[in-house]
Scaffold this motif. Structure first.
Motif, short mmCIF file in Angstrom:
data_model
loop_
_atom_site.label_atom_id
_atom_site.label_comp_id
_atom_site.label_asym_id
_atom_site.label_seq_id
_atom_site.Cartn_x
_atom_site.Cartn_y
_atom_site.Cartn_z
N MET A 274 5.36 15.71 -36.23
CA MET A 274 6.42 15.01 -35.55
C MET A 274 5.99 13.57 -35.28
N LEU A 275 6.86 12.64 -35.61
CA LEU A 275 6.55 11.23 -35.44
C LEU A 275 6.91 10.76 -34.03
N THR A 276 6.09 9.86 -33.50
CA THR A 276 6.41 9.24 -32.22
C THR A 276 7.35 8.07 -32.44
N GLY A 277 7.90 7.55 -31.37
CA GLY A 277 8.80 6.39 -31.47
C GLY A 277 8.11 5.19 -32.07
N LYS A 278 6.84 4.97 -31.67
CA LYS A 278 6.07 3.85 -32.20
C LYS A 278 5.86 3.99 -33.71
N GLN A 279 5.57 5.21 -34.14
CA GLN A 279 5.37 5.45 -35.57
C GLN A 279 6.66 5.26 -36.35
N LYS A 280 7.79 5.71 -35.80
CA LYS A 280 9.08 5.51 -36.47
C LYS A 280 9.42 4.03 -36.58
N ARG A 281 9.14 3.25 -35.54
CA ARG A 281 9.38 1.80 -35.60
C ARG A 281 8.53 1.17 -36.69
N PHE A 282 7.27 1.59 -36.77
CA PHE A 282 6.37 1.08 -37.81
C PHE A 282 6.91 1.40 -39.20
N LEU A 283 7.35 2.66 -39.40
CA LEU A 283 7.86 3.07 -40.71
C LEU A 283 9.16 2.35 -41.05
N ARG A 284 10.03 2.13 -40.07
CA ARG A 284 11.26 1.38 -40.34
C ARG A 284 10.94 -0.04 -40.79
N LYS A 285 9.93 -0.65 -40.15
CA LYS A 285 9.51 -2.00 -40.53
C LYS A 285 8.97 -2.00 -41.97
N GLU A 286 8.15 -1.01 -42.30
CA GLU A 286 7.57 -0.91 -43.64
C GLU A 286 8.64 -0.64 -44.70
N ALA A 287 9.69 0.09 -44.33
CA ALA A 287 10.73 0.48 -45.29
C ALA A 287 11.79 -0.59 -45.47
N HIS A 288 11.79 -1.60 -44.61
CA HIS A 288 12.85 -2.61 -44.64
C HIS A 288 13.04 -3.23 -46.03
N HIS A 289 11.99 -3.57 -46.70
CA HIS A 289 12.07 -4.25 -47.99
C HIS A 289 12.27 -3.30 -49.18
#
Length: 97
Positions: A1-16
């Motif tokens: 299960m991902l934490t909120g901080k990890q999800k924010r990081f992954l959203r940033k990485e997936a942006h491009h």
């Protein structure tokens, strides 16, 4: 299960990233699950586009894909699903704690 901080990081990485799969009129099927699982092993983070003529709702499709591929459901933004699965062979992304 991902934490909120990890999800924010992954959203940033997936942006491009561009979506590399499309869910269309045929919907979800076993072949798609296997292909997505293989790509997740290679890339760890992917986007999947849900076309307008698709039967599935993007949120429901994202949950089903995450369950069938044993991946983490990161987000749905419009008609684009983002999934993450840590690679067993060569992990590229280092998630924050």
């Amino acid at each position: 299960m991902l934490t909120g901080k990890q999800k924010r990081f992954l959203r940033k990485e997936a942006h491009h990233l561009k979506p590399i799969f499309q869910i269309g009129k045929a919907g979800l099927h076993e072949t798609m699950f296997k292909e997505i699982n293989d790509v997740l092993e290679a890339r760890e983070l992917i986007k999947i586009s849900v076309l307008q003529n698709a039967i599935e709702d993007p949120n429901e499709a994202g949950q089903v894909l995450a369950e069938k591929t044993e991946a983490e459901f990161v987000q749905v933004l419009g008609n684009v699903i983002t999934l993450y699965k840590k690679s067993e062979n060569n992990p590229n992304l280092q998630l924050p704690r």
